[in-house]
Design an enzyme around this catalytic site. Structure first.
Site, PDB file in Angstrom:
ATOM      1  N   GLU A   1     -75.593 -20.750 -47.228  1.00  9.28           N
ATOM      2  CA  GLU A   1     -76.751 -21.382 -47.870  1.00  9.28           C
ATOM      3  C   GLU A   1     -77.110 -22.727 -47.239  1.00  9.28           C
ATOM      4  OE1 GLU A   1     -74.264 -19.876 -49.294  1.00  9.28           O
ATOM      5  OE2 GLU A   1     -74.765 -19.031 -51.251  1.00  9.28           O
TER       6      GLU A   1
ATOM      7  N   TRP B   1     -55.663 -29.099 -63.772  1.00  7.90           N
ATOM      8  CA  TRP B   1     -55.911 -28.315 -62.573  1.00  7.90           C
ATOM      9  C   TRP B   1     -54.734 -28.427 -61.599  1.00  7.90           C
ATOM     10  CZ3 TRP B   1     -59.680 -25.377 -63.738  1.00  7.90           C
ATOM     11  CH2 TRP B   1     -60.800 -25.843 -64.429  1.00  7.90           C
TER      12      TRP B   1
ATOM     13  N   LYS C   1     -55.892 -23.357 -63.743  1.00 11.02           N
ATOM     14  CA  LYS C   1     -55.847 -24.353 -64.817  1.00 11.02           C
ATOM     15  C   LYS C   1     -54.634 -24.067 -65.687  1.00 11.02           C
ATOM     16  CE  LYS C   1     -58.867 -27.080 -67.632  1.00 11.02           C
ATOM     17  NZ  LYS C   1     -60.230 -27.296 -68.100  1.00 11.02           N
TER      18      LYS C   1
ATOM     19  N   THR D   1     -75.207 -13.606 -48.181  1.00 12.93           N
ATOM     20  CA  THR D   1     -73.877 -14.148 -48.485  1.00 12.93           C
ATOM     21  C   THR D   1     -72.956 -12.967 -48.762  1.00 12.93           C
ATOM     22  OG1 THR D   1     -74.326 -14.242 -50.833  1.00 12.93           O
ATOM     23  CG2 THR D   1     -74.871 -16.194 -49.546  1.00 12.93           C
TER      24      THR D   1
HETATM   25  P1  ADP Z   1     -68.267 -16.343 -48.007  1.00 10.20           P
HETATM   26  O1  ADP Z   1     -66.994 -17.095 -47.796  1.00 10.20           O
HETATM   27  O2  ADP Z   1     -68.470 -16.018 -49.453  1.00 10.20           O
HETATM   28  O3  ADP Z   1     -68.474 -15.278 -47.025  1.00 10.20           O
HETATM   29  P2  ADP Z   1     -69.672 -18.396 -46.665  1.00 10.20           P
HETATM   30  O4  ADP Z   1     -69.241 -17.917 -45.366  1.00 10.20           O
HETATM   31  O5  ADP Z   1     -71.027 -18.936 -46.825  1.00 10.20           O
HETATM   32  O6  ADP Z   1     -69.497 -17.308 -47.736  1.00 10.20           O
HETATM   33  O7  ADP Z   1     -68.568 -19.427 -47.079  1.00 10.20           O
HETATM   34  C1  ADP Z   1     -68.803 -20.545 -47.841  1.00 10.20           C
HETATM   35  C2  ADP Z   1     -67.562 -20.952 -48.561  1.00 10.20           C
HETATM   36  O8  ADP Z   1     -66.426 -20.992 -47.698  1.00 10.20           O
HETATM   37  C3  ADP Z   1     -67.658 -22.342 -49.121  1.00 10.20           C
HETATM   38  O9  ADP Z   1     -68.379 -22.358 -50.324  1.00 10.20           O
HETATM   39  C4  ADP Z   1     -66.180 -22.702 -49.296  1.00 10.20           C
HETATM   40  O10 ADP Z   1     -65.654 -22.181 -50.490  1.00 10.20           O
HETATM   41  C5  ADP Z   1     -65.521 -22.012 -48.141  1.00 10.20           C
HETATM   42  N1  ADP Z   1     -65.294 -22.962 -47.065  1.00 10.20           N
HETATM   43  C6  ADP Z   1     -66.033 -23.144 -45.973  1.00 10.20           C
HETATM   44  N2  ADP Z   1     -65.494 -24.085 -45.174  1.00 10.20           N
HETATM   45  C7  ADP Z   1     -64.394 -24.557 -45.802  1.00 10.20           C
HETATM   46  C8  ADP Z   1     -63.421 -25.564 -45.509  1.00 10.20           C
HETATM   47  N3  ADP Z   1     -63.450 -26.254 -44.388  1.00 10.20           N
HETATM   48  N4  ADP Z   1     -62.444 -25.777 -46.413  1.00 10.20           N
HETATM   49  C9  ADP Z   1     -62.391 -25.071 -47.552  1.00 10.20           C
HETATM   50  N5  ADP Z   1     -63.263 -24.102 -47.882  1.00 10.20           N
HETATM   51  C10 ADP Z   1     -64.258 -23.841 -47.025  1.00 10.20           C
END
Ligand code: ADP
Length: 530
Positions: free
Chosen positions: A323, A438, A433, A177
Site C-alpha cells: 500500500e 503485550w 497479550k 496485497t
Molecule cells: P504481505 O506481507 O501481507 O504480503 P506486504 O508485502 O505489503 O504484504 O507486507 C507488508 C507488511 O510486512 C507490513 O505491514 C509489515 O507487517 C511487514 N513488514 C515489512 N517490512 C518489515 C520490517 N522491516 N520489519 C517488520 N515487518 C515488516
C-alpha cells in the site's frame, strides 16, 4: 514553474537516450544468461506499447503479467503504461483459483505470461478473463499454437508510436496485497506516485544508487513492484541482474560471483537460508566482497545483520508495504549516531529505520491519540503521503483500513524514538497479550535467532485459560545442533522478564512460507493454537 505531469515515459526516454549502453542480464530457465542493453529495452518497451495499442488496448485497460524477474518483465513495467494501460502483476506463487479471482476482480484484458508458467495458466484458464494471452518464450522454445508469441507481437508492432496522453494521477500499475486476512485487495499506483517514490528511494541515505551500480532484485517483480527498484535503476541507468526462476541460495551465489552485483534485495528468509550455506560450508560458499543488501518485508534479525557483516556485506533494513509503494522507512545511520559503538550501530540497523520524505508517519495508541517519540510507547503505525494508497481498487472505504482523517492504518505495531527510528514490535494480528500486557513476538524471535543452535524462529500467541494468551516459539534448529526448551528459555531470560518467558516450545522441521516468502504465522496458529 511549469506544470508538467510526472510521467514514467520520461524515465523510459531518458534510459534510451542517456544510458543506452547500460546492461540488463537475465538468467534463463536453462541457467544461461541473456544480455540486453538499455537501448534494446527502450526499443522493445516502445514496441510492446505500440503492439498493445494496435491490439486494441484502451486507456486504463489492465494488462496482467505472470512472470519471473527478467528483461521482458521490465519491458512490461514501462511498455504497458506507455500505451496507456495498467500493468497488473500477478503472484505466480498463489493457487490457480486465487490468481483467477484476482484477475477477474481487476478485470484484466490481456495477459503476458512466461512459457514456463503455462502449466499454471492452464489451471486457471477456464476461469480467467483474458481476451488475449501473450506468451514470452523465456525458455527460447517455440510458442505453442493458439497463443500470441511475445517476440512476434513486438516484431509486428506498427513503427509509428505515440505515448498515450495522460495526467500524472493516471494509473500505471496495480498489485494485490497477499490477503492474509480476507480477500486480497488491489492497490493502484499512478505516474505521480511512482516517480516520486523512485526519486525518494534513490537518495543516498536510502538505496543510494547511481549509474555505475549493478543491482540484483531477488524480490519478485510481482510483489510490490520488486520494492520499486526496477524503476530506480531505469531512472539512473544502473545495471540490472535478474535471477529469473533460480532463487535457491546456491544459484543466487553463483550469479553473484558471475555478475558481481553491488546491491541485492530480498526478504529475510532468503538470506537466512543463504547464511546457513555460508556458515556450514565456508570452504565452498562465500559472498563476493563489498555488497550492500536491502532486506525487509518482514522483521530482520539483528543476528543476521551481524552475521552478514562478518561475511563482508552491509545490510540496509527497510520497512514498508504494498500500500506504500512500498518503502516507508530505511535504517541508515543518522550523523548524530555515527560515533555510536558497534553494539548501538547494529541495534539501530535492526530497527526498521527512519521515515522517508513525502510521507508522514505517526504512532497511535489504544485510546486513539498520537503517542510521543520516546522509543518506549507502542501503538499502531499510521501513514499518509504522496505514494501511500488512499483506497483499495473497487472496495468500499473501510474504517479498519483508513482513519476518518485520511491516514492508512498499517496494522503494524511499533515505537518511534527521539532520533526518529521506528521499531516494529508486531503486526496487530500477531500480537501476544498475556495477563493484559503485550509481549513482542518480533523481539522474542530476534533473540531466539541469535542463539547459536537456532536457524529460524517464529513466535505465535496461543490461548491460555489463565493469562488470555501465551507466546509459543516455533523453532527450527540448525542441522547437527541441539538445544532444549530449557536452554532456549535460559537464553531468552537475557532479554525478557520472567513472566514473559514461554513455558512451551515447538521444535519443527521448517517454518511455512507465504506466497511472498515470509514466515506464515497463520499456518503455525492453525497447527499449534489449541
Ligand atoms: P504481505 O506481507 O501481507 O504480503 P506486504 O508485502 O505489503 O504484504 O507486507 C507488508 C507488511 O510486512 C507490513 O505491514 C509489515 O507487517 C511487514 N513488514 C515489512 N517490512 C518489515 C520490517 N522491516 N520489519 C517488520 N515487518 C515488516
Amino acid at each position: 514553474m511549469q506544470r508538467v505531469p510526472l510521467s514514467l515515459n520520461h524515465l523510459l526516454e531518458r534510459a534510451g537516450r542517456l544510458y543506452a549502453e547500460s546492461e540488463i542480464v537475465s538468467r534463463l530457465p536453462d541457467k544461461s544468461l541473456a544480455r540486453h542493453r538499455f537501448a534494446d529495452f527502450y526499443r522493445r518497451a516502445r514496441q510492446l506499447a505500440s503492439a498493445l495499442q494496435a491490439a486494441g488496448l484502451r486507456k486504463g485497460d489492465r494488462v496482467a503479467t505472470l512472470c519471473w524477474n527478467h528483461h521482458a518483465h521490465l519491458e512490461c513495467y514501462f511498455g504497458i503504461p506507455a500505451a496507456g494501460g495498467v500493468m497488473h502483476t500477478l503472484n505466480l506463487r498463489l493457487a490457480a483459483e486465487e490468481i483467477a479471482w484476482i484477475a477477474n476482480h481487476a478485470r484484466d484484458r490481456f495477459l503476458v505470461v512466461d512459457d514456463i508458467l503455462l502449466p499454471l495458466y492452464e489451471q486457471l484458464r477456464a476461469q480467467a478473463p483474458f481476451e488475449r494471452v501473450i506468451v514470452f518464450p523465456f525458455s527460447r522454445a517455440a510458442v505453442a499454437p493458439g497463443y500470441t508469441d511475445y517476440e512476434a507481437f513486438l516484431a509486428a508492432a506498427p513503427a509509428q508510436f505515440e505515448y498515450a496522453p495522460h495526467e500524472e494521477d493516471d494509473p500505471v500499475a496495480m498489485c494485490y496485497t497477499s490477503g492474509t486476512t480476507g480477500r486480497p485487495k488491489g492497490v493502484v499506483y499512478s505516474h505521480r506516485s511512482t516517480v516520486l517514490h523512485t526519486l525518494m528511494a534513490n537518495q543516498p541515505d536510502h538505496w543510494g544508487l547511481g549509474a555505475g551500480d549493478s543491482v540484483m532484485p531477488v524480490t519478485p517483480m510481482f510483489h510490490a513492484n520488486s520494492w520499486g527498484v526496477p524503476y530506480g535503476c531505469v531512472m539512473i541507468g544502473a545495471r540490472l541482474v535478474f535471477p529469473g526462476p533460480h532463487l535457491h541460495p546456491e544459484d543466487l551465489l553463483a550469479l553473484m560471483h558471475a555478475e558481481r552485483p553491488k546491491f541485492v534485495l530480498g526478504v529475510p528468509t532468503i538470506w537466512l537460508t543463504m547464511l546457513q550455506l555460508l556458515e556450514s560450508q565456508p570452504e565452498k560458499y562465500r559472498l563476493p566482497p563489498g555488497m550492500r543488501m536491502l532486506v525487509g518485508g518482514a522483521p530482520v534479525p539483528e543476528a543476521m545483520i551481524r552475521a552478514y557483516a562478518r561475511h563482508g556485506a552491509e545490510i540496509r533494513h527497510g520497512w514498508g508495504m504494498t500500500e506504500m509503494s512500498p518503502v516507508g522507512t530505511i535504517s541508515y545511520l543518522k550523523p548524530e549516531l555515527q560515533d555510536a559503538g558497534e553494539d548501538e550501530r547494529f541495534r539501530r540497523f535492526a530497527m526498521a529505520g527512519v521515515p522517508v520524505p513525502l510521507m508522514d508517519l505517526r504512532i497511535v495508541g489504544e485510546a486513539g491519540t498520537e503517542l510521543p517519540w520516546d522509543g518506549k510507547q507502542v501503538g499502531e503505525v499510521q501513514v499518509r503521503g504522496a505514494f501511500i494508497t488512499g483506497s483499495y481498487h473497487e472496495v468500499p472505504q473501510d474504517p479498519d483500513k483508513f482513519t476518518a482523517d485520511g491516514w492508512l492504518r498499517t496494522g503494524d505495531v511499533a515505537s518511534l524514538d527521539a532520533h526518529g527510528y521506528l521499531r516494529i514490535t508486531d503486526r496487530t494480528k500477531d500480537l501476544v497479550k498475556s495477563g493484559g500486557e503485550w509481549i513482542s513476538s518480533v523481539d522474542m524471535e530476534n533473540l531466539l535467532m541469535a542463539h547459536a543452535a537456532v536457524l529460524e524462529a517464529a513466535v505465535i500467541a496461543v490461548p491460555d485459560a489463565k493469562w488470555g494468551e501465551r507466546p509459543l516459539p516455533c523453532v527450527v534448529l540448525k542441522p547437527g545442533k541441539n538445544a532444549t526448551a530449557e536452554d532456549l528459555c535460559a537464553h531468552l531470560a537475557k532479554g525478557f522478564a520472567k513472566w514473559q518467558l514461554p513455558e512451551r516450545f515447538e521444535f519443527i522441521e521448517a517454518i511455512p512460507r507465504t506466497s511472498t516468502g515470509k514466515f506464515w504465522k497463520v499456518k503455525l496458529r492453525e497447527r499449534f493454537s489449541r
